[in-house]
Design an enzyme around this catalytic site. Structure first.
Site, PDB file in Angstrom:
ATOM      1  N   HIS A 192      45.064  46.930  43.111  1.00 34.94           N
ATOM      2  CA  HIS A 192      44.163  45.904  43.167  1.00 34.94           C
ATOM      3  C   HIS A 192      45.117  44.865  43.804  1.00 34.94           C
ATOM      4  O   HIS A 192      45.986  44.538  43.232  1.00 34.94           O
ATOM      5  CB  HIS A 192      43.450  45.699  41.972  1.00 34.94           C
ATOM      6  CG  HIS A 192      42.211  44.789  42.098  1.00 34.94           C
ATOM      7  ND1 HIS A 192      42.176  43.542  42.239  1.00 34.94           N
ATOM      8  CD2 HIS A 192      40.753  45.249  42.130  1.00 34.94           C
ATOM      9  CE1 HIS A 192      40.902  42.926  42.219  1.00 34.94           C
ATOM     10  NE2 HIS A 192      40.128  44.325  42.324  1.00 34.94           N
ATOM     11  N   ASP A 209      37.078  51.399  40.161  1.00 33.77           N
ATOM     12  CA  ASP A 209      36.279  52.437  41.032  1.00 33.77           C
ATOM     13  C   ASP A 209      36.649  53.978  40.640  1.00 33.77           C
ATOM     14  O   ASP A 209      36.215  54.945  41.043  1.00 33.77           O
ATOM     15  CB  ASP A 209      36.715  52.337  42.429  1.00 33.77           C
ATOM     16  CG  ASP A 209      35.861  50.904  42.770  1.00 33.77           C
ATOM     17  OD1 ASP A 209      34.767  50.744  42.465  1.00 33.77           O
ATOM     18  OD2 ASP A 209      36.285  50.392  43.355  1.00 33.77           O
TER      19      ASP A 209
HETATM   20  N1  CMC Z   1      48.524  54.163  46.414  1.00 32.30           N
HETATM   21  C1  CMC Z   1      49.458  54.113  46.912  1.00 32.30           C
HETATM   22  N2  CMC Z   1      50.363  53.109  47.334  1.00 32.30           N
HETATM   23  C2  CMC Z   1      49.522  51.892  47.002  1.00 32.30           C
HETATM   24  C3  CMC Z   1      48.054  51.841  46.539  1.00 32.30           C
HETATM   25  C4  CMC Z   1      47.502  52.986  46.529  1.00 32.30           C
HETATM   26  N3  CMC Z   1      46.352  53.271  46.015  1.00 32.30           N
HETATM   27  N4  CMC Z   1      47.836  50.701  46.837  1.00 32.30           N
HETATM   28  C5  CMC Z   1      48.961  49.823  47.058  1.00 32.30           C
HETATM   29  N5  CMC Z   1      50.160  50.654  47.301  1.00 32.30           N
HETATM   30  C6  CMC Z   1      51.299  50.098  47.856  1.00 32.30           C
HETATM   31  C7  CMC Z   1      51.400  49.990  49.151  1.00 32.30           C
HETATM   32  O1  CMC Z   1      51.795  50.746  49.987  1.00 32.30           O
HETATM   33  C8  CMC Z   1      52.418  48.682  49.273  1.00 32.30           C
HETATM   34  O2  CMC Z   1      53.607  49.465  49.008  1.00 32.30           O
HETATM   35  P1  CMC Z   1      55.099  48.705  49.714  1.00 32.30           P
HETATM   36  O3  CMC Z   1      55.198  47.383  49.238  1.00 32.30           O
HETATM   37  O4  CMC Z   1      56.261  49.458  49.547  1.00 32.30           O
HETATM   38  O5  CMC Z   1      54.591  48.588  51.215  1.00 32.30           O
HETATM   39  C9  CMC Z   1      52.168  48.079  47.848  1.00 32.30           C
HETATM   40  O6  CMC Z   1      51.691  48.894  47.082  1.00 32.30           O
HETATM   41  C10 CMC Z   1      51.361  46.861  48.042  1.00 32.30           C
HETATM   42  O7  CMC Z   1      50.132  47.190  48.671  1.00 32.30           O
HETATM   43  P2  CMC Z   1      49.154  46.230  49.382  1.00 32.30           P
HETATM   44  O8  CMC Z   1      48.445  47.080  50.336  1.00 32.30           O
HETATM   45  O9  CMC Z   1      50.136  45.206  50.036  1.00 32.30           O
HETATM   46  O10 CMC Z   1      48.334  45.561  48.373  1.00 32.30           O
HETATM   47  P3  CMC Z   1      47.035  44.652  48.452  1.00 32.30           P
HETATM   48  O11 CMC Z   1      46.847  43.867  47.516  1.00 32.30           O
HETATM   49  O12 CMC Z   1      46.971  44.216  49.928  1.00 32.30           O
HETATM   50  O13 CMC Z   1      45.777  45.949  48.416  1.00 32.30           O
HETATM   51  C11 CMC Z   1      44.175  47.266  47.654  1.00 32.30           C
HETATM   52  C12 CMC Z   1      45.105  46.011  47.341  1.00 32.30           C
HETATM   53  C13 CMC Z   1      43.236  47.452  46.693  1.00 32.30           C
HETATM   54  C14 CMC Z   1      43.646  47.193  49.243  1.00 32.30           C
HETATM   55  C15 CMC Z   1      45.264  48.673  47.555  1.00 32.30           C
HETATM   56  O14 CMC Z   1      45.818  48.656  46.416  1.00 32.30           O
HETATM   57  C16 CMC Z   1      44.452  49.968  48.056  1.00 32.30           C
HETATM   58  O15 CMC Z   1      44.362  50.266  49.343  1.00 32.30           O
HETATM   59  N6  CMC Z   1      43.984  50.519  47.049  1.00 32.30           N
HETATM   60  C17 CMC Z   1      43.151  52.001  47.267  1.00 32.30           C
HETATM   61  C18 CMC Z   1      41.740  51.412  47.528  1.00 32.30           C
HETATM   62  C19 CMC Z   1      41.049  51.037  46.327  1.00 32.30           C
HETATM   63  O16 CMC Z   1      41.071  51.463  45.216  1.00 32.30           O
HETATM   64  N7  CMC Z   1      40.222  49.951  46.298  1.00 32.30           N
HETATM   65  C20 CMC Z   1      39.701  49.393  45.542  1.00 32.30           C
HETATM   66  C21 CMC Z   1      39.905  47.839  45.039  1.00 32.30           C
HETATM   67  S1  CMC Z   1      38.964  47.559  43.427  1.00 32.30           S
HETATM   68  C22 CMC Z   1      37.343  47.407  44.066  1.00 32.30           C
HETATM   69  C23 CMC Z   1      36.968  45.976  44.310  1.00 32.30           C
HETATM   70  O17 CMC Z   1      37.216  45.266  43.682  1.00 32.30           O
HETATM   71  O18 CMC Z   1      36.531  46.059  45.562  1.00 32.30           O
END
Ligand code: CMC
Length: 429
Positions: free
Chosen positions: A306, A364
């Site tokens: 998240h 989720d």
């Molecule tokens: N599985 C594997 N690795 C992950 C995941 C995941 N679900 N989420 C983040 N990472 C890794 C990512 O690869 C990155 O690694 P590195 O630093 O080595 O490049 C690191 O963690 C940080 O990720 P980020 O994409 O920079 O983090 P963010 O804050 O931009 O993204 C997120 C947050 C929710 C978009 C992401 O965690 C994700 O895509 N999760 C899966 C989708 C999901 O479950 N979304 C629902 C969010 S809750 C509902 C809502 O509030 O709307």
């Protein structure tokens, strides 16, 4: 809110800026005059360090896993309250008295019907349309049917529009579902509570009596409470930005629905369930964990991670309990998806990759299994999220419109395109 000043240096220039402190949470540097003082903008794509507004509605402490609506912890509201009480709290800032609650429930239930002509509007969609596509269009279309509540300068019209949106979203959502499965629309029934009415509109057919199962309607009501608001997330920021131009509330909420649809936001519960189905059995989990950790593989564990929570999502815990209650009620003893989910959660929570990156299950992760067990198809998951989040969107929109200092949202950019160059006529190219 209190304010002091702070200073920082850029090259050799020292700049002094107000530092504002809220009631809880990090203070903010007010950089509104930065451009005037230095000729520079700030740069923060994804808004990872940017507070876009002041708000009194929802507070999140992502490190501690705290979520408060108007100061009340989400677990207490989910345990003791109901969704319409939550809507009241978000809109008005205080819990309603019993009389206020009765009056609010009465007013919402009297706005549940949709203009009859909208049924014909639905007929224009393809039968196989995704219900979120139908929602984006039909919520926007409300502004074509309810002209008498689109003047945002009139507080009464703003309130009627807010009521209408909260009341009509379940009716539209159920219509979107019924349309895609080819069943007749079921009219709302005002002696039922919000969640029970929605279940009936989705699952009743004219040929049979429909009995609402209290455990399921209570579970759905909890799901609505848990999804009601989440401060300045992508869809809420979209609603605020759309509203900042003076657009009518129906159009603004339609913009929020569109933004919610994406798999990184509201579409994640759909994506999480698809992923659990794809994993299929506990034996396959290590393969998928390895893929999630592989930098060269775009695969992510859906339902994990998240932007704000770097701890267990407080909603996920409640959702997990609700999930078990629903499966027990429905007599689902050995749901293979649940077995995969529990084992995946266990492995991910003990894996150094996920621990280091603070990737915990989010709401989720369990909501998809719960909604599927209740009988909702995967394509409806984000629609249910939109029904719930409408309360937060409209409260945030109302707060923004009622802020005397409100102005149009207009970010700037770091331009990286071609510098000034002369146009070349077509015959010279
Ligand atoms: N599985 C594997 N690795 C992950 C995941 C995941 N679900 N989420 C983040 N990472 C890794 C990512 O690869 C990155 O690694 P590195 O630093 O080595 O490049 C690191 O963690 C940080 O990720 P980020 O994409 O920079 O983090 P963010 O804050 O931009 O993204 C997120 C947050 C929710 C978009 C992401 O965690 C994700 O895509 N999760 C899966 C989708 C999901 O479950 N979304 C629902 C969010 S809750 C509902 C809502 O509030 O709307």
């Amino acid at each position: 809110m209190s304010a002091t000043t702070g200073s920082f240096s850029i090259d050799s220039t020292t700049v002094e800026m107000p530092v504002k402190t809220g009631s809880i949470g990090p203070a903010v540097v007010d950089i509104g005059k930065l451009y005037a003082k230095t000729g520079m903008f700030t740069y923060d794509p994804g808004f990872t360090s940017t507070a876009s507004c002041e708000s009194e509605i929802t507070y999140i402490d992502g490190d501690e896993g705290v979520l408060l609506y108007r100061g009340y912890p989400i677990a207490q509201i989910a345990e003791g309250g109901d969704f319409l009480e939550t809507c009241y709290l978000l809109l008005y800032g205080e819990l309603p008295t019993p009389t206020q609650k009765r009056d609010f429930d009465y007013r919402i239930t009297r706005h549940t019907m949709i203009h009859e002509q909208m049924a014909r509007f639905f007929q224009g969609f393809r039968r196989d349309a995704h219900p979120m596509a139908v929602m984006v269009a039909s919520v926007g279309a409300l502004s074509a049917f309810y002209h008498d509540s689109t003047d945002i300068s009139d507080p009464r019209q703003r309130m009627i529009a807010s009521m209408r949106l909260i009341a009509k979203m379940p009716t539209l959502a159920a219509m979107a579902y019924k349309y895609t499965i080819g069943q007749p629309f079921v009219y709302p029934k005002n002696d039922l509570d919000y969640a029970s009415n929605f279940l009936r509109m989705c699952f009743a057919v004219p040929t049979e009596e429909f009995k609402v199962r209290p455990t399921l309607s209570r579970a759905l009501d909890k799901i609505f409470i848990l999804h009601a608001d989440h401060e300045q997330n992508a869809s809420t920021s979209t609603v605020r930005l759309a509203g900042s131009s003076g657009a009518n509330p129906f159009a603004c909420i339609a913009a929020g629905v569109a933004c919610l649809w994406g798999p990184a936001h509201g579409g994640a519960n759909e994506a999480a369930l698809k992923m659990l189905t794809e994993i299929g059995s506990v034996d396959n989990i290590p393969k998928f964990i390895a893929r999630a950790k592989d930098k060269n593989d775009p695969f992510r564990l859906m339902g994990f991670g998240h932007r704000v929570y770097k701890n267990y999502d407080p909603r996920a815990k409640i959702m997990q309990e609700t999930c078990h209650e629903v499966l027990n009620e429905l007599g689902v003893k050995d749901d293979p998806l649940l077995a995969v989910a529990i084992e995946l959660e266990r492995i991910a929570l003990s894996d150094p990759y996920f621990i280091e990156k603070k990737l915990y299950p989010n709401i989720d992760f369990y909501s998809g299994i719960t909604l599927k067990a209740m009988g909702f198809p995967v394509s409806m998951f984000t629609v249910l999220f939109a029904v719930a989040r409408t309360s937060g969107w409209i409260a945030q929109w109302k707060e923004m419109i009622e802020d005397p200092g409100q102005k149009i949202g207009r970010p700037r950019q770091l331009y990286t395109g071609a510098p000034l160059r002369d146009y070349v006529p077509l015959d010279k190219r």
